[in-house]
Design a protein around this motif. Structure first.
Motif, PDB file in Angstrom:
ATOM      1  N   THR A  25      -7.274   4.565   7.579  1.00  0.00           N
ATOM      2  CA  THR A  25      -6.905   4.537   6.162  1.00  0.00           C
ATOM      3  C   THR A  25      -6.818   3.104   5.656  1.00  0.00           C
ATOM      4  OG1 THR A  25      -5.705   6.621   6.378  1.00  0.00           O
ATOM      5  CG2 THR A  25      -5.174   5.262   4.473  1.00  0.00           C
ATOM      6  N   VAL A  26      -6.214   2.218   6.435  1.00  0.00           N
ATOM      7  CA  VAL A  26      -6.106   0.814   6.028  1.00  0.00           C
ATOM      8  C   VAL A  26      -7.498   0.191   5.931  1.00  0.00           C
ATOM      9  CG1 VAL A  26      -5.254  -1.475   6.705  1.00  0.00           C
ATOM     10  CG2 VAL A  26      -3.751   0.525   6.865  1.00  0.00           C
TER      11      VAL A  26
ATOM     12  N   ALA B 242      -3.692   6.017  10.413  1.00  0.00           N
ATOM     13  CA  ALA B 242      -3.405   4.975   9.422  1.00  0.00           C
ATOM     14  C   ALA B 242      -4.311   3.765   9.598  1.00  0.00           C
ATOM     15  CB  ALA B 242      -1.938   4.562   9.490  1.00  0.00           C
TER      16      ALA B 242
ATOM     17  N   TYR C 149       3.817   5.071  11.620  1.00  0.00           N
ATOM     18  CA  TYR C 149       2.487   5.418  11.109  1.00  0.00           C
ATOM     19  C   TYR C 149       1.711   6.199  12.160  1.00  0.00           C
ATOM     20  CZ  TYR C 149       3.445   1.916   7.535  1.00  0.00           C
ATOM     21  OH  TYR C 149       4.004   1.203   6.508  1.00  0.00           O
TER      22      TYR C 149
ATOM     23  N   LEU D 296      -0.502   4.699   1.555  1.00  0.00           N
ATOM     24  CA  LEU D 296      -0.085   4.980   2.934  1.00  0.00           C
ATOM     25  C   LEU D 296       1.212   5.769   2.886  1.00  0.00           C
ATOM     26  CD1 LEU D 296      -0.541   1.602   4.875  1.00  0.00           C
ATOM     27  CD2 LEU D 296      -1.843   3.708   5.192  1.00  0.00           C
TER      28      LEU D 296
ATOM     29  N   TYR E 136       0.835  -1.200   0.000  1.00  0.00           N
ATOM     30  CA  TYR E 136       0.000   0.000   0.000  1.00  0.00           C
ATOM     31  C   TYR E 136       0.871   1.251   0.000  1.00  0.00           C
ATOM     32  CZ  TYR E 136      -3.730  -3.211   1.546  1.00  0.00           C
ATOM     33  OH  TYR E 136      -4.618  -4.244   1.663  1.00  0.00           O
ATOM     34  N   GLU E 137       1.952   1.200   0.742  1.00  0.00           N
ATOM     35  CA  GLU E 137       2.891   2.327   0.761  1.00  0.00           C
ATOM     36  C   GLU E 137       3.508   2.530  -0.623  1.00  0.00           C
ATOM     37  OE1 GLU E 137       7.159   3.641   2.703  1.00  0.00           O
ATOM     38  OE2 GLU E 137       6.080   1.975   3.617  1.00  0.00           O
TER      39      GLU E 137
END
Length: 130
Positions: free
Chosen positions: A45-46, A42, A38, A26, A20-21
């Protein structure tokens, strides 16, 4: 929080979080030791990423939509570009489903015809390799 803690709090494997990063979904900071750090946000967001993935969206599409996401559901702030993107994705999914349904019917037809032939000619010289 470190990536391991984010993984525990979200139930998402660390390699997925790194992915994802890499996709720009992220954005952790880096501690003085170089470890990913994080923010508490986060976790939300996840959760949003996971729900959007469940909807069949690509990470590229999610990157476009994520700034519009609010809440864990996520809810999306309406705007014409967002609705256009969602509708385009839905059309693509419908087309894919139609193609799969046609393929399924064709395969079903092959099976039906072949089963009829087996009942009328039980011994066939062909050999099928699987």
């Amino acid at each position: 929080m470190l990536i391991g803690e984010l993984s525990r709090r979200t139930g998402v494997h660390t390699h997925q979080l790194r992915y994802y990063e890499a996709q720009g979904l992220l954005e952790p900071g880096r501690g003085s030791n170089g470890y990913r750090e994080y923010p508490d946000a986060a976790v939300l967001t996840v959760a949003q990423i996971r729900r959007l993935l469940e909807a069949g969206l690509s990470t590229q599409e999610i990157g476009f939509l994520l700034p519009c996401a609010t809440g864990a559901a996520p809810d999306l702030e309406p705007c014409p570009e967002l609705l256009d993107a969602l509708r385009a994705r839905l059309r693509a999914m419908d087309e894919h489903i139609d193609t799969l349904n046609r393929s399924r019917q064709t395969l079903h037809d092959y099976i039906e015809v072949t089963e009829r032939r087996v009942s009328s000619h039980p011994y066939s010289p062909c050999t099928v390799m699987t």
